[in-house]
Scaffold this motif. Sequence first.
Motif, PDB file in Angstrom:
ATOM      1  N   ILE A  37      -6.990   0.550 -10.126  1.00 50.67           N
ATOM      2  CA  ILE A  37      -7.551  -0.398  -9.157  1.00 50.67           C
ATOM      3  C   ILE A  37      -6.471  -0.896  -8.207  1.00 50.67           C
ATOM      4  CG2 ILE A  37      -8.580  -2.689  -8.869  1.00 50.67           C
ATOM      5  CD1 ILE A  37     -10.082  -2.266 -11.398  1.00 50.67           C
ATOM      6  N   THR A  38      -5.321  -1.241  -8.759  1.00 53.68           N
ATOM      7  CA  THR A  38      -4.293  -1.877  -7.925  1.00 53.68           C
ATOM      8  C   THR A  38      -3.350  -0.868  -7.276  1.00 53.68           C
ATOM      9  OG1 THR A  38      -2.966  -2.167  -9.931  1.00 53.68           O
ATOM     10  CG2 THR A  38      -4.319  -4.025  -9.231  1.00 53.68           C
ATOM     11  N   PRO A  40      -3.805   2.059  -5.426  1.00 54.05           N
ATOM     12  CA  PRO A  40      -3.987   2.496  -4.038  1.00 54.05           C
ATOM     13  C   PRO A  40      -3.506   1.474  -3.002  1.00 54.05           C
ATOM     14  CG  PRO A  40      -5.880   3.145  -5.353  1.00 54.05           C
ATOM     15  CD  PRO A  40      -5.013   2.313  -6.239  1.00 54.05           C
ATOM     16  N   LEU A  41      -3.757   0.202  -3.239  1.00 59.12           N
ATOM     17  CA  LEU A  41      -3.314  -0.822  -2.291  1.00 59.12           C
ATOM     18  C   LEU A  41      -1.781  -0.946  -2.318  1.00 59.12           C
ATOM     19  CD1 LEU A  41      -4.716  -2.740  -0.343  1.00 59.12           C
ATOM     20  CD2 LEU A  41      -4.871  -4.429  -2.172  1.00 59.12           C
ATOM     21  N   THR A  45       1.136  -0.396   0.815  1.00 58.31           N
ATOM     22  CA  THR A  45       2.289  -1.252   1.103  1.00 58.31           C
ATOM     23  C   THR A  45       3.577  -0.454   1.051  1.00 58.31           C
ATOM     24  OG1 THR A  45       1.169  -3.111   0.083  1.00 58.31           O
ATOM     25  CG2 THR A  45       3.530  -3.334   0.394  1.00 58.31           C
ATOM     26  N   GLU A  76     -16.058   6.359  -5.686  1.00 59.17           N
ATOM     27  CA  GLU A  76     -14.892   5.618  -5.202  1.00 59.17           C
ATOM     28  C   GLU A  76     -13.797   5.563  -6.263  1.00 59.17           C
ATOM     29  OE1 GLU A  76     -15.515   2.138  -2.140  1.00 59.17           O
ATOM     30  OE2 GLU A  76     -17.242   2.239  -3.501  1.00 59.17           O
ATOM     31  N   ASN A  80     -10.011   7.005  -6.107  1.00 61.26           N
ATOM     32  CA  ASN A  80      -8.819   6.210  -6.435  1.00 61.26           C
ATOM     33  C   ASN A  80      -7.945   6.947  -7.456  1.00 61.26           C
ATOM     34  OD1 ASN A  80      -9.439   4.120  -4.717  1.00 61.26           O
ATOM     35  ND2 ASN A  80     -10.339   2.829  -6.310  1.00 61.26           N
ATOM     36  N   ALA A 122       1.119  -4.473 -11.619  1.00 64.04           N
ATOM     37  CA  ALA A 122       0.053  -4.955 -10.751  1.00 64.04           C
ATOM     38  C   ALA A 122      -1.186  -5.147 -11.609  1.00 64.04           C
ATOM     39  CB  ALA A 122      -0.191  -3.984  -9.612  1.00 64.04           C
ATOM     40  N   ASP A 123      -1.068  -6.057 -12.551  1.00 62.30           N
ATOM     41  CA  ASP A 123      -2.166  -6.418 -13.448  1.00 62.30           C
ATOM     42  C   ASP A 123      -1.765  -7.701 -14.148  1.00 62.30           C
ATOM     43  OD1 ASP A 123      -4.748  -5.157 -14.947  1.00 62.30           O
ATOM     44  OD2 ASP A 123      -3.557  -6.440 -16.275  1.00 62.30           O
ATOM     45  N   GLY A 140       0.827  -8.915  -7.415  1.00 64.41           N
ATOM     46  CA  GLY A 140      -0.183  -8.303  -6.575  1.00 64.41           C
ATOM     47  C   GLY A 140       0.269  -6.944  -6.067  1.00 64.41           C
ATOM     48  N   SER A 141      -0.631  -6.305  -5.344  1.00 67.13           N
ATOM     49  CA  SER A 141      -0.328  -4.959  -4.877  1.00 67.13           C
ATOM     50  C   SER A 141       0.788  -4.948  -3.830  1.00 67.13           C
ATOM     51  CB  SER A 141      -1.586  -4.316  -4.308  1.00 67.13           C
ATOM     52  OG  SER A 141      -2.559  -4.177  -5.318  1.00 67.13           O
ATOM     53  N   SER A 142       0.867  -5.965  -2.966  1.00 67.27           N
ATOM     54  CA  SER A 142       1.952  -6.002  -1.978  1.00 67.27           C
ATOM     55  C   SER A 142       3.292  -6.157  -2.667  1.00 67.27           C
ATOM     56  CB  SER A 142       1.782  -7.170  -0.999  1.00 67.27           C
ATOM     57  OG  SER A 142       0.684  -6.953  -0.178  1.00 67.27           O
ATOM     58  N   TYR A 369     -17.090  -3.214 -15.645  1.00 66.55           N
ATOM     59  CA  TYR A 369     -17.284  -2.033 -14.799  1.00 66.55           C
ATOM     60  C   TYR A 369     -18.266  -1.026 -15.391  1.00 66.55           C
ATOM     61  CZ  TYR A 369     -12.973  -3.708 -12.652  1.00 66.55           C
ATOM     62  OH  TYR A 369     -12.023  -4.467 -12.056  1.00 66.55           O
TER      63      TYR A 369
ATOM     64  N   SER B  31     -10.414  -1.408  -0.814  1.00 73.46           N
ATOM     65  CA  SER B  31      -9.240  -2.225  -0.490  1.00 73.46           C
ATOM     66  C   SER B  31      -9.243  -2.601   0.989  1.00 73.46           C
ATOM     67  CB  SER B  31      -7.941  -1.468  -0.780  1.00 73.46           C
ATOM     68  OG  SER B  31      -7.961  -0.894  -2.041  1.00 73.46           O
ATOM     69  N   SER B  69      -5.108 -10.329 -11.226  1.00 69.27           N
ATOM     70  CA  SER B  69      -4.026 -10.271 -10.235  1.00 69.27           C
ATOM     71  C   SER B  69      -4.512  -9.668  -8.930  1.00 69.27           C
ATOM     72  CB  SER B  69      -2.889  -9.411 -10.775  1.00 69.27           C
ATOM     73  OG  SER B  69      -3.314  -8.070 -10.861  1.00 69.27           O
ATOM     74  N   GLU B  71      -5.245  -8.534  -5.538  1.00 70.12           N
ATOM     75  CA  GLU B  71      -4.902  -8.985  -4.195  1.00 70.12           C
ATOM     76  C   GLU B  71      -6.140  -8.918  -3.297  1.00 70.12           C
ATOM     77  OE1 GLU B  71      -1.054  -7.749  -3.385  1.00 70.12           O
ATOM     78  OE2 GLU B  71      -1.247  -7.807  -1.220  1.00 70.12           O
ATOM     79  N   ILE B  93      -0.641 -16.164  -9.419  1.00 71.80           N
ATOM     80  CA  ILE B  93      -0.643 -14.857  -8.756  1.00 71.80           C
ATOM     81  C   ILE B  93      -1.398 -14.925  -7.433  1.00 71.80           C
ATOM     82  CG2 ILE B  93      -1.181 -12.422  -8.987  1.00 71.80           C
ATOM     83  CD1 ILE B  93      -0.903 -12.669 -11.979  1.00 71.80           C
ATOM     84  N   ASN B  97       0.191 -13.827  -3.976  1.00 73.18           N
ATOM     85  CA  ASN B  97      -0.444 -12.787  -3.155  1.00 73.18           C
ATOM     86  C   ASN B  97      -0.734 -13.301  -1.753  1.00 73.18           C
ATOM     87  OD1 ASN B  97      -0.451 -10.871  -5.160  1.00 73.18           O
ATOM     88  ND2 ASN B  97      -2.530 -11.314  -5.854  1.00 73.18           N
ATOM     89  N   LYS B 157       5.709  -7.785   3.491  1.00 72.91           N
ATOM     90  CA  LYS B 157       5.951  -6.438   4.030  1.00 72.91           C
ATOM     91  C   LYS B 157       6.936  -6.489   5.185  1.00 72.91           C
ATOM     92  CE  LYS B 157       1.308  -5.104   3.002  1.00 72.91           C
ATOM     93  NZ  LYS B 157       0.032  -4.702   3.575  1.00 72.91           N
TER      94      LYS B 157
END
Lengths: 437, 170
Positions: A37-38, A40-41, A45, A76, A80, A122-123, A140-142, A369, B31, B69, B71, B93, B97, B157
């Motif tokens: 989930i996290t 791909p984002l 970045t 989807e 991913n 990222a979890d 987070g993903s960033s 899910y 996303s 978490s 984002e 978090i 974020n 970023k």
Amino acid sequence: MTGKTFSEKLLSAKAGEDVRAGAYVEAAVDVAMAHDITGPLAFETFYEVTGEDATLFAPDRTVLTIDHHAPADGVEAANNHNALRRFAAEHGAHQFEVGDGICHAVLVEEGFVGPGDLVVGADSHSTTYGGIGAFGTGVGSSDLGTALATGELWFRVPETIRFEVNGDLPDGVYAKDLVLKFIGDVGFAGCTYETAEYAGSAIESLPIHERLVLANMAIEMGGKAGYVEPDDRTAEYLERQTGRAVDIDPSLRSDDDATYDEVHTYRAADLAPQVSKPSNPENAVDVTEVEGTEIDQLFVGTCTNGRYEDIKLVADVLEGEELAPNVRMVVVPASGSVYRHMLKTGVFETLTDAGAVIQSAGCGPCAGYHQGVLGDGDVCLATANRNFAGREGSMDSHVYLASPATVGASALYGEITDPRRIETKRYDDTILAEVEA
Amino acid sequence: MTDPSEPGRAWVFGDDIDTDQITPSRFIVSSDPDELATHAFEDLRPEFSENVDSGDFVVAGENFGSGSSREHSPLSLVGAGVAGVVAQSFARIFFRNAINLGLPVLICPEAGIIDDGDEICMNLGEGVVYNHTTGETYNAEALPEFLQTLVEQGGLKAYTKAKLAGRESD
Ligand code: SF4
């Protein structure tokens, strides 16, 4: 000047400057993890900050898992997964496949994390790694994308809350009960921005698979990290699991005169099995308060309590028995190796004979899910970590959280049942070694 | 990014709004900020995504953004054009974020006084929230220097790009 906590020492070491709680640092990361989930984002970045000639800070310490929607439950999700596979192949990161299991189980079992490591995932349950003495935290993903590019990330050095439990744990009381109790006491946000440190003779006596439960659920009180001081048991467990010798730095521990934000002290003998009522983990009560609550579904699994020892506890109860006629049970092993152990030792058969459904390793219905999502009005008793409204499906479903022993006992009676009504064991870490032998 | 110093409508939420309520799990296979914005608060407050205007604010009680978490949650607010989030407290978090995405966040103990639909704005540098509807001013916690730098540079970023460019020229 008083002594320092583990978190202060670790972040000082990784940042290369002597810091205390409250400081902001940029620290060097040892291991980075993302999942289906996290990921791909985070990759977006990563490419955005690195540009054309993107290289990972450390491919051998970058781990990608396919666990949340695994096997793919829609197009989807499948896309991913493919994005993760492509990224791993292109950059040489470690990638785990469908069925290999949940990130937090895999990283520990496969030896990617060790005591004293700074791990970013990222979890949110990346706090789990504190169970073996690492500093694990969810980002987070960033954050993750930039950490993948630079090997560094900003952190606020956290204060620490200490939970100390002394004495021998009574029958039927496990690490899950302890942590639910702590969360109930300090509240859902009681440890926000802080490290939850678990100590005392009762904690020291816990096998590693239970210590991981404590660290895992630090996030359910808002914690930035969870931590149990590593010891010989940790080293033995890791060496057995991963075949690698483990070095534990004896100075990398909280000093005796460290400053804690709060200290909560418990006598093990006073504690009872806990159940968290819907719809917040902080709604923890003694099991006796909710005994008799009727259940529709039992869910055994997740990064909290989906390990072999957990599932074996449930199987012990159901050996030669059948599920109560009003319930269904979904079992989801935390990792592929747990799944194989279950097959090898007959746990798989015991559970299916009793009427349970066993899914492939992964997150299962934990986040709503797939593989056992709840419908309107459904009541579920789960070994999971979260019971927010809608977490496992319908906004109108109700999730109670408990230990595997409580879930096992409740499966027999079809209602929430005090595990002290039946005989339950406590497994130490050697049970896995026996399986493997 | 929208300007938080311009007045916008306050969308007021309560305590313990978790990430499942901001962005329900079933939608986070995407996303894309615009796509995520169409599902923001969908189960909790379905009219939000239809009626939110660029430049509006989200106001919340304690522990906003607890839970996972993902984002996707602050990103859905960026996609919706939310100019900033004011809360009595944030989950760690989510706060992180939001900063990383350049979404202004202020911790404001008096956020509970703000009514749904009030016109508000933020002054990030001073750590102040203004309520144009009532004429009140609320003190918020100014961001620590390091975080101000991150936000000023447009988020993590942009900050990292500048850092990497610096490394190359070393
Ligand atoms: S098992 Fe549940 S809590 Fe753990 S990583 Fe998977 S979805 Fe998250």
